[in-house]
Scaffold this active site. Structure first.
Site, PDB file in Angstrom:
ATOM      1  N   GLU A  43     -32.142  15.842  -1.432  1.00 55.66           N
ATOM      2  CA  GLU A  43     -31.273  14.771  -1.934  1.00 55.66           C
ATOM      3  C   GLU A  43     -30.506  15.160  -3.192  1.00 55.66           C
ATOM      4  O   GLU A  43     -29.393  14.694  -3.425  1.00 55.66           O
ATOM      5  CB  GLU A  43     -32.077  13.490  -2.188  1.00 55.66           C
ATOM      6  CG  GLU A  43     -32.534  12.781  -0.909  1.00 55.66           C
ATOM      7  CD  GLU A  43     -33.883  13.273  -0.406  1.00 55.66           C
ATOM      8  OE1 GLU A  43     -34.396  14.279  -0.935  1.00 55.66           O
ATOM      9  OE2 GLU A  43     -34.432  12.639   0.518  1.00 55.66           O
ATOM     10  N   PHE A 105     -45.543   1.441   0.838  1.00 57.19           N
ATOM     11  CA  PHE A 105     -45.326   2.860   1.122  1.00 57.19           C
ATOM     12  C   PHE A 105     -43.917   3.268   0.695  1.00 57.19           C
ATOM     13  O   PHE A 105     -42.943   2.612   1.029  1.00 57.19           O
ATOM     14  CB  PHE A 105     -45.522   3.132   2.623  1.00 57.19           C
ATOM     15  CG  PHE A 105     -45.207   4.549   2.998  1.00 57.19           C
ATOM     16  CD1 PHE A 105     -45.972   5.598   2.496  1.00 57.19           C
ATOM     17  CD2 PHE A 105     -44.138   4.846   3.824  1.00 57.19           C
ATOM     18  CE1 PHE A 105     -45.675   6.915   2.821  1.00 57.19           C
ATOM     19  CE2 PHE A 105     -43.830   6.163   4.153  1.00 57.19           C
ATOM     20  CZ  PHE A 105     -44.601   7.204   3.647  1.00 57.19           C
ATOM     21  N   GLN A 106     -43.830   4.336  -0.044  1.00 56.82           N
ATOM     22  CA  GLN A 106     -42.559   4.872  -0.561  1.00 56.82           C
ATOM     23  C   GLN A 106     -41.768   3.846  -1.354  1.00 56.82           C
ATOM     24  O   GLN A 106     -40.548   3.878  -1.391  1.00 56.82           O
ATOM     25  CB  GLN A 106     -41.707   5.448   0.576  1.00 56.82           C
ATOM     26  CG  GLN A 106     -42.322   6.728   1.142  1.00 56.82           C
ATOM     27  CD  GLN A 106     -41.405   7.484   2.065  1.00 56.82           C
ATOM     28  OE1 GLN A 106     -40.577   6.905   2.754  1.00 56.82           O
ATOM     29  NE2 GLN A 106     -41.570   8.797   2.111  1.00 56.82           N
ATOM     30  N   LYS A 155     -34.789  -2.940   3.085  1.00 58.87           N
ATOM     31  CA  LYS A 155     -34.705  -2.589   4.500  1.00 58.87           C
ATOM     32  C   LYS A 155     -34.403  -3.815   5.366  1.00 58.87           C
ATOM     33  O   LYS A 155     -33.614  -3.737   6.312  1.00 58.87           O
ATOM     34  CB  LYS A 155     -36.026  -1.946   4.924  1.00 58.87           C
ATOM     35  CG  LYS A 155     -35.971  -1.286   6.272  1.00 58.87           C
ATOM     36  CD  LYS A 155     -37.239  -0.495   6.550  1.00 58.87           C
ATOM     37  CE  LYS A 155     -37.198   0.068   7.960  1.00 58.87           C
ATOM     38  NZ  LYS A 155     -38.435   0.781   8.296  1.00 58.87           N
ATOM     39  N   MET A 466     -29.018  32.808 -20.459  1.00 56.68           N
ATOM     40  CA  MET A 466     -28.659  32.040 -21.645  1.00 56.68           C
ATOM     41  C   MET A 466     -29.882  31.807 -22.528  1.00 56.68           C
ATOM     42  O   MET A 466     -29.798  31.891 -23.756  1.00 56.68           O
ATOM     43  CB  MET A 466     -28.036  30.698 -21.234  1.00 56.68           C
ATOM     44  CG  MET A 466     -27.493  29.894 -22.393  1.00 56.68           C
ATOM     45  SD  MET A 466     -26.176  30.763 -23.219  1.00 56.68           S
ATOM     46  CE  MET A 466     -24.767  30.154 -22.311  1.00 56.68           C
TER      47      MET A 466
HETATM   48  C1  LIG Z   1     -32.489  22.152 -14.516  1.00 55.80           C
HETATM   49  C2  LIG Z   1     -32.421  22.942 -15.763  1.00 55.80           C
HETATM   50  N1  LIG Z   1     -33.536  23.510 -16.260  1.00 55.80           N
HETATM   51  C3  LIG Z   1     -33.463  24.254 -17.394  1.00 55.80           C
HETATM   52  C4  LIG Z   1     -32.292  24.414 -18.061  1.00 55.80           C
HETATM   53  C5  LIG Z   1     -32.233  25.235 -19.340  1.00 55.80           C
HETATM   54  N2  LIG Z   1     -31.386  26.408 -19.171  1.00 55.80           N
HETATM   55  C6  LIG Z   1     -30.106  26.444 -19.574  1.00 55.80           C
HETATM   56  S1  LIG Z   1     -29.342  27.873 -19.214  1.00 55.80           S
HETATM   57  C7  LIG Z   1     -30.731  28.508 -18.530  1.00 55.80           C
HETATM   58  C8  LIG Z   1     -30.743  29.889 -17.956  1.00 55.80           C
HETATM   59  C9  LIG Z   1     -29.968  29.983 -16.722  1.00 55.80           C
HETATM   60  O1  LIG Z   1     -30.266  31.214 -16.108  1.00 55.80           O
HETATM   61  P1  LIG Z   1     -29.415  31.695 -14.863  1.00 55.80           P
HETATM   62  O2  LIG Z   1     -29.283  30.606 -13.885  1.00 55.80           O
HETATM   63  O3  LIG Z   1     -29.969  32.965 -14.371  1.00 55.80           O
HETATM   64  O4  LIG Z   1     -27.970  31.898 -15.479  1.00 55.80           O
HETATM   65  P2  LIG Z   1     -27.478  32.907 -16.627  1.00 55.80           P
HETATM   66  O5  LIG Z   1     -27.608  32.222 -17.949  1.00 55.80           O
HETATM   67  O6  LIG Z   1     -28.337  34.125 -16.541  1.00 55.80           O
HETATM   68  O7  LIG Z   1     -26.052  33.144 -16.283  1.00 55.80           O
HETATM   69  C10 LIG Z   1     -31.781  27.589 -18.598  1.00 55.80           C
HETATM   70  C11 LIG Z   1     -33.137  27.852 -18.121  1.00 55.80           C
HETATM   71  C12 LIG Z   1     -31.165  23.776 -17.511  1.00 55.80           C
HETATM   72  N3  LIG Z   1     -29.964  23.829 -18.105  1.00 55.80           N
HETATM   73  N4  LIG Z   1     -31.250  23.063 -16.375  1.00 55.80           N
END
Ligand SMILES: Cc1ncc(C[n+]2csc(CCOP(=O)(O)OP(=O)(O)O)c2C)c(N)n1
Lengths: 556, 158
Positions: A43, A105-106, A155, A466
């Site tokens: 979803e 349920f749900q 529902k 990042m």
């Molecule tokens: C759902 C979610 N969980 C954690 C984060 C924190 N976060 C921001 S950037 C990042 C790293 C992303 O890594 P990747 O997808 O490999 O991309 P890159 O930065 O290496 O281009 C994280 C963990 C986020 N933004 N969203």
């Protein structure tokens, strides 16, 4: 009855997933061939597809999900759309009205769980409410400051028989639209901008949502005021325009940040002025004497920065109202523009390309050379997002889509799929890090099933890039839980899903891989093995002011 | 303590009588880091609509953010900021005290509601400060039980 109402609203695509509490709707889907239902694999994917669809074509995205876990799986996607003001209508199934509150349920309190991430929501417990509610939901989602609206339908209501009813005329007393521009404020704003010695305009997503780009450009040119955009405002002003400052914020360009920090009049249009834009708030734009804020949402005025001149109105109308009052410009304007040109020379965007490793910028530059202004780029979150924002010269609105406010990893692939449904005529590129990509990779099946021309560009650096960079730069160099060495072989993964793919490790192979992607009909994935140490620059250290941006070591 | 007083906004909020209205109003307040100091809810003069009177501490946000954030809710029809002096502001207190302690309370204007073996129940209404003073008086005399309402506020007509 629900499906008829959707047809009346002109809905073309529904992104959804069935379950116990919305089966009565699915039972009748086939009788409505004008509604094309896309079966997602999760979803969250449905919500992001609807979001990407809406951002690409401007029509509201529509989502179906069942009660409980189905509806709760939408929360991240709703939040993403809410933070970025994306029009969406989510229709969720709820247990029978007689069972509400009995932990059936749900059953879950979906309204309670989503009210902080929706513009508005409804629980529908009787069939008489339904036509009005659906009509209102679309109205609220798409007007004013757009946003997601959730309609939770019991529902028994889905099964209830009703005479064909057309909704009454809309009457929502608590829903006020800020349409009209205060002309006096518009005049004052125009005078302030023209009279400024060092004006800067910043443009946000609101400019794109109101289609105010021509008005912005005309005003900027008349007032000779340079324009920067937020991450979500990219496309509001052509990057190659002589007055362009490119992107602002804590990963914005050096010349833009210099301009903001030295401006004496700062006009902010269609933006929230959040912490990613201001960095350290108390030192944001410290030389500004007059802040002008234009936004359709009055609660944005003074939420973060108290403006001296407020224009609570649609950006297009506000900018158009300012235009005739610009008048004579401050005579020092030439000096200011020359200063900005000097900063642009002094602080160009640079990257390291001397260590023999594949650089992400090389990939993007090649991509841009091919796509120019003819493709939509949907970026995920992380370094890949900022590289895709900075290393591409967006000169038209609607070409760059990303999750700016929520920063939702896993956004790009489903949003790119949604964007392709919304704009089948335009090439769609999905740019993602491998970390975010695997969060929603299951939606590749949707791209394959519908043979969508979505090209996935993985910037694979074997880490949560990042976060790794933040740890290196701001957390004492302690790398903690950022290694992604154990990831699937993305070429084999693609094959398993049924789409062709390639791996690229060397600079020379970039072009041929893109050639192959462009030749291929349907989805294609390229796993670019990029320099694992590549970083995003400029960057403002956490908690510091915009003045203190760090640049690429190449700028030294 | 004027500093604290300044952070309190008094708002009169006209809302639709919908199942989620109160949740949404309180959710909006909590989400923005505001804090409810007093609340009262009752029917308004308009059918299908309720009036919520709120005393809210706006925390680190600008004072007008409380009103603006509430105005964003579709359930909210109208918000009036009644912070300041040109208002009638009343709170109600109902207290049970020992019968022997009644005199001082009656002198302040309390009204007897009922008398029983375990004490006399009185009511008193007034401005926040008056009700506060009344509570102090009660404490001196020993309270058996007390219930106090949130404020109801209306702008004074000149
Ligand atoms: C759902 C979610 N969980 C954690 C984060 C924190 N976060 C921001 S950037 C990042 C790293 C992303 O890594 P990747 O997808 O490999 O991309 P890159 O930065 O290496 O281009 C994280 C963990 C986020 N933004 N969203």
């Amino acid at each position: 009855m629900i499906l008829e109402a959707l047809e009346r609203e002109g809905v073309e695509y529904i992104f959804g997933y069935p379950g116990g509490a919305n089966l009565p709707i699915y039972q009748h889907l086939r009788e409505h061939p004008r509604l094309k239902h896309i079966l997602v694999r999760h979803e969250q994917g449905a919500a992001h597809m609807a979001d990407g669809y809406a951002r690409a074509c401007g029509r509201p995205g529509v989502v179906f999900a069942t009660s409980g876990p189905g509806a709760l799986n939408l929360v991240t996607g709703l939040c993403t759309a809410y933070m970025d003001s994306v029009p969406m209508v989510a229709i969720t199934g709820q247990v029978n009205s007689t069972q509400v509150g009995r932990d059936a349920f749900q059953e879950s309190d979906v309204i309670g769980a989503t009210s902080s991430v929706t513009k508005h929501s409804y629980l529908v417990t009787s069939i008489d409410q339904l036509p009005r509610v659906i009509h209102e939901a679309f109205h609220i989602a798409t007007t004013g400051r757009p946003g997601p609206v959730l309609v939770d339908i019991c529902k028994d209501v889905q099964m209830a028989e009703a005479d064909r009813v057309t909704p009454e005329r809309l009457e929502i007393p608590g829903y006020k639209l800020n349409g009209h521009v205060d002309l006096d404020h518009a005049r004052r704003a125009a005078k302030a901008l023209a009279g400024a010695e060092r004006p800067v305009i910043l443009a946000g997503h609101g400019v794109l949502l109101s289609h105010a780009e021509p008005q912005l450009q005309e005003l900027a040119e008349t007032a000779a005021a340079p324009v920067g955009t937020t991450l979500l405002g990219i496309g509001a002003f052509p990057v190659k325009h002589p007055l362009s400052l490119h992107m602002t914020g804590f990963m914005g360009t050096g010349w833009c940040l210099k301009a903001v920090q030295n401006a004496d009049v700062l006009m902010m249009v269609g933006m929230r002025v959040d912490d990613r834009v201001t960095a350290k708030l108390s030192e944001f734009a410290p030389n500004v004497k007059t802040f002008i804020h234009v936004d359709i949402d009055g609660s944005e005025m003074g939420k973060n920065v108290r403006p001296h001149i407020e224009l609570v109105a649609d950006a297009k109308q506000a900018l158009a109202a300012m235009q005739p009052h610009v008048g004579a410009l401050n005579q020092n304007r030439g000096r200011w523009l020359a200063q900005i040109d000097a900063w642009r020379e002094e602080h160009p965007l640079r990257y390291k390309h001397s260590n023999g490793q594949l650089q992400p910028q090389d990939v993007l530059i090649d991509m841009y050379r091919r796509a120019r202004s003819e493709a939509i780029v949907v970026a995920d979150v992380g370094q890949n997002q900022i590289w895709a924002a900075l290393w591409w010269n967006y000169d038209r609105p609607g070409l760059f889509i990303n999750s700016g406010g929520a920063g939702t990893m896993g956004y790009a692939l489903p949003a790119a799929i949604g964007a392709k449904f919304g704009r089948p005529d335009v090439p769609v590129w999905c740019v993602a890090g491998e970390g975010g990509f695997v969060m929603t990779a299951q939606e590749l099946s949707v791209a394959v099933e519908h043979q969508l021309d979505v090209k996935v560009v993985l910037l694979n650096n074997f880490s949560l890039g990042m976060v790794r960079q933040f740890q290196d730069d701001f957390y004492g160099g302690v790398r903690s839980q950022v290694d992604l060495k154990h990831m699937p072989d993305f070429v084999k993964l693609s094959e398993a899903y049924g789409l062709p793919a390639r791996r690229v490790e060397r600079f020379e192979d970039i072009g041929p891989a893109f050639d192959a992607a462009e030749r291929t009909k349907g989805p294609f994935l390229i796993d670019f093995r990029i320099d694992p140490e590549a970083n995003v620059y400029p960057i403002v250290p956490l908690g510091k002011s915009l003045n203190e941006f760090w640049e690429s070591p190449e700028n030294a | 303590m004027p500093e604290i007083k300044e952070k309190i906004r008094v708002l009169s909020v006209l809302v639709e009588d919908a199942p989620n209205t109160l949740t949404k109003v309180s959710g909006a307040i909590r989400r923005r880091g505001f804090h409810v100091r007093g609340i009262s809810v009752g029917p308004s003069s308009q059918p299908g609509r309720f009036r919520i009177t709120l005393q809210v501490d706006h925390g680190h946000a600008e004072a007008d953010q409380v009103r603006k954030q509430l105005e964003r809710l579709v359930e909210v029809v109208e918000v009036e900021d009644l912070t300041g002096d040109h208002v009638h502001s009343r709170e109600l207190i109902v207290a049970k005290v020992a019968a022997s302690e009644l005199d001082a309370l009656l002198k302040r204007g309390a009204k007897v509601l009922s008398t029983a073996a375990d004490g006399t129940t009185v009511e008193f209404s007034g401005e926040r400060e008056e009700v506060g003073d009344f509570v102090d008086e009660l404490t001196r005399h020993g309270i058996v039980d007390v219930a106090r309402s949130g404020p109801v506020v209306m702008r004074r007509t000149q």
